[in-house]
Design a protein around this motif. Structure first.
Motif, short mmCIF file in Angstrom:
data_model
loop_
_atom_site.label_atom_id
_atom_site.label_comp_id
_atom_site.label_asym_id
_atom_site.label_seq_id
_atom_site.Cartn_x
_atom_site.Cartn_y
_atom_site.Cartn_z
N UNK A 244 0.86 -1.19 0.00
CA UNK A 244 0.00 0.00 0.00
C UNK A 244 0.89 1.23 0.00
N UNK A 245 0.87 1.98 -1.09
CA UNK A 245 1.69 3.18 -1.22
C UNK A 245 0.98 4.38 -0.60
N UNK A 246 1.68 5.04 0.32
CA UNK A 246 1.08 6.14 1.08
C UNK A 246 2.10 7.25 1.31
N UNK A 247 1.62 8.32 1.93
CA UNK A 247 2.45 9.41 2.44
C UNK A 247 2.26 9.47 3.95
N UNK A 248 3.29 9.91 4.66
CA UNK A 248 3.17 10.06 6.11
C UNK A 248 3.82 11.35 6.56
N UNK A 249 3.33 11.88 7.66
CA UNK A 249 3.98 13.00 8.33
C UNK A 249 4.55 12.50 9.66
N UNK A 250 5.63 13.16 10.07
CA UNK A 250 6.20 12.92 11.39
C UNK A 250 5.90 14.14 12.24
N UNK A 251 5.29 13.91 13.37
CA UNK A 251 4.85 15.00 14.23
C UNK A 251 5.88 15.32 15.31
#
Length: 326
Positions: free
Chosen positions: A139-146
Motif C-alpha cells: 500500500x503506497x502512502x504518504x506520512x507525516x512525522x509530528x
C-alpha cells in the motif's frame, strides 16, 4: 531539508543530512545522534541541521556517497505509528473487495488505526512472506512525522506540529483482515512491519505542493518492474493531514516522533492506476466478475517513489522484494 538514518548496528541508527539530489550525505554528529533525538529537541536541533544542509548543498562540507542500501527507514522504530484512510475511493473499493459496506460516517469521520511501531523495515529490505494464503499486499502512502503535539489541536493549528514527511509501504495481509474485523477489535495480525522511504523532508522542501495539509504530486508505484499507478496524492485526499491530526488529538496528546499516515493514495480516474493490489482486484471483479490479479508471491517486487515537476526523486525510493519466510 532532507534527512536520513544510516544503519550502524544500533536500534535507532545514525542521523545524517542528505543533499537535495540524493547524491551525498553528511553525518549530523554533534547535533543529534538519531532522528528521534533530533525530534525530541527540534527547536534546538532544526536550525543546526538546516545550516549543515545548506553547507552540504553549497559544497562547503564533504559528503559521503549515498548507497540507499545503507539506509534504514528514517525512524527505524517510533513511539507511535497511526495510519489513516483519507481517500474515499480506496475505502469504497477495498470494502467491496471483502463484501463490507462503508461506514455511514465515511465523509465526516476519519478512519484510523494504530499499527505496530517497534520495528520498521528498511526501504530496500525484503518483505517476509510466511504464508501466501494470507494475501500479502503493498500500500503506497504518504506520512507525516509530528513533533510534540498536545491534546485538542485544531486543523488550523495542526501545521505547526508537522516536522517531516516521508513515503510509506504499509504492508498488509488482506486475507487476515475479515476475520480480525469480525471480532470488532481492529487490525493486528493483518498488519506486519511497515516500510518507509529512505529520506524524510521538511515541508518547505515541497514548496507550494504542500498546501493545506496535502501533497499535490503523483505517487508512483511499479510492480514487478512495470507501471502500476501514479495517482495524484492531493486532490482526492478527503481528509487532509491537518484534519487527521485534529481527529487523533481529540482525547490525547502525542510525543515527538509520532508517525501519521494518509492511507493508500487513490483516484477515481482508473487511468491513474492504483497504489495497492486490492483496488486492482476489485476493479477486475466489477468488470469481469472475478479477481484476476493474485496477491504478492515470493519473488515479486514493488517500487514506490514521488518526483517533483522537475523529475527529482524527493524521498528516495522504496524498493522491496518478497521472500519466503515459511
Amino acid at each position: 531539508m532532507k534527512l536520513g538514518t544510516l544503519k550502524d548496528g544500533t536500534r535507532d541508527g545514525r542521523l545524517v543530512v542528505v543533499k537535495r539530489d540524493n547524491s551525498v550525505y553528511a553525518t549530523a554528529d554533534g547535533i543529534a545522534k538519531s532522528m528521534q533525538e533530533a525530534l525530541d529537541n527540534w527547536d534546538e536541533a532544526e536550525p543546526k541541521l538546516q545550516e549543515l544542509f545548506e553547507k552540504l548543498e553549497a559544497g562547503e562540507v564533504d559528503g559521503e556517497p549515498v548507497d540507499v542500501n545503507d539506509f534504514h527507514s528514517p525512524l527505524p522504530r517510533a513511539y507511535e505509528w497511526i495510519d489513516g484512510s483519507a481517500y474515499i475511493n480506496h475505502i469504497v473499493l477495498v470494502r467491496k473487495a471483502r463484501d463490507a459496506e462503508p461506514p455511514e460516517t465515511l465523509e465526516t469521520d476519519p478512519l484510523v488505526y494504530q499499527g505496530g511501531s517497534g520495528h520498521f523495515l528498511a526501504p530496500t529490505e525484503d518483505i517476509p512472506l510466511p504464508n501466501p494464503e494470507w494475501g500479502l499486499d503493498f500500500e503506497a502512502e504518504i506520512a507525516v512525522v509530528m513533533g510534540d503535539t498536545p491534546r485538542g489541536v485544531s486543523k488550523e493549528e495542526a501545521g505547526e506540529h508537522v516536522k517531516l514527511l516521508m513515503l510509506v509501504n504499509d504492508n498488509t495481509f488482506r486475507n487476515l483482515i475479515p476475520g480480525e474485523l469480525a471480532k470488532s477489535f481492529g487490525f493486528f495480525q493483518s498488519k506486519p512491519a511497515t516500510t518507509f522511504s529512505p529520506f524524510a523532508v521538511t515541508p518547505d522542501e515541497l514548496g507550494d505542493k504542500w498546501d493545506g495539509g496535502r501533497v499535490n504530486l503523483p505517487l508512483e508505484t511499479d510492480y514487478n518492474g512495470e507501471f502500476f499507478g501514479d495517482p495524484e496524492a492531493g486532490p482526492e485526499m478527503h481528509f487532509s493531514f491537518f484534519d487527521l491530526i485534529q481527529h487523533v488529538t481529540k482525547t490525547r496528546s502525542f510525543t515527538a516522533g509520532t508517525i501519521l499516515g494518509s492511507g493508500t493514495v487513490s483516484n477515481e480516474d482508473q487511468s491513474k492506476g492504483s497504489s495497492c493490489l486490492s483496488e486492482k482486484r476489485m476493479l477486475e471483479k466489477i468488470e469481469t466478475g472475478e479477481f484476476k490479479t493474485p496477491y504478492m508471491q515470493v519473488g515479486d517486487t514493488v517500487k514506490i517513489e514521488m518526483k517533483d515537476e522537475e523529475g527529482n526523486n524527493i524521498f528516495g525510493t522504496i524498493q522491496q522484494k518478497v521472500v519466503d519466510a515459511s
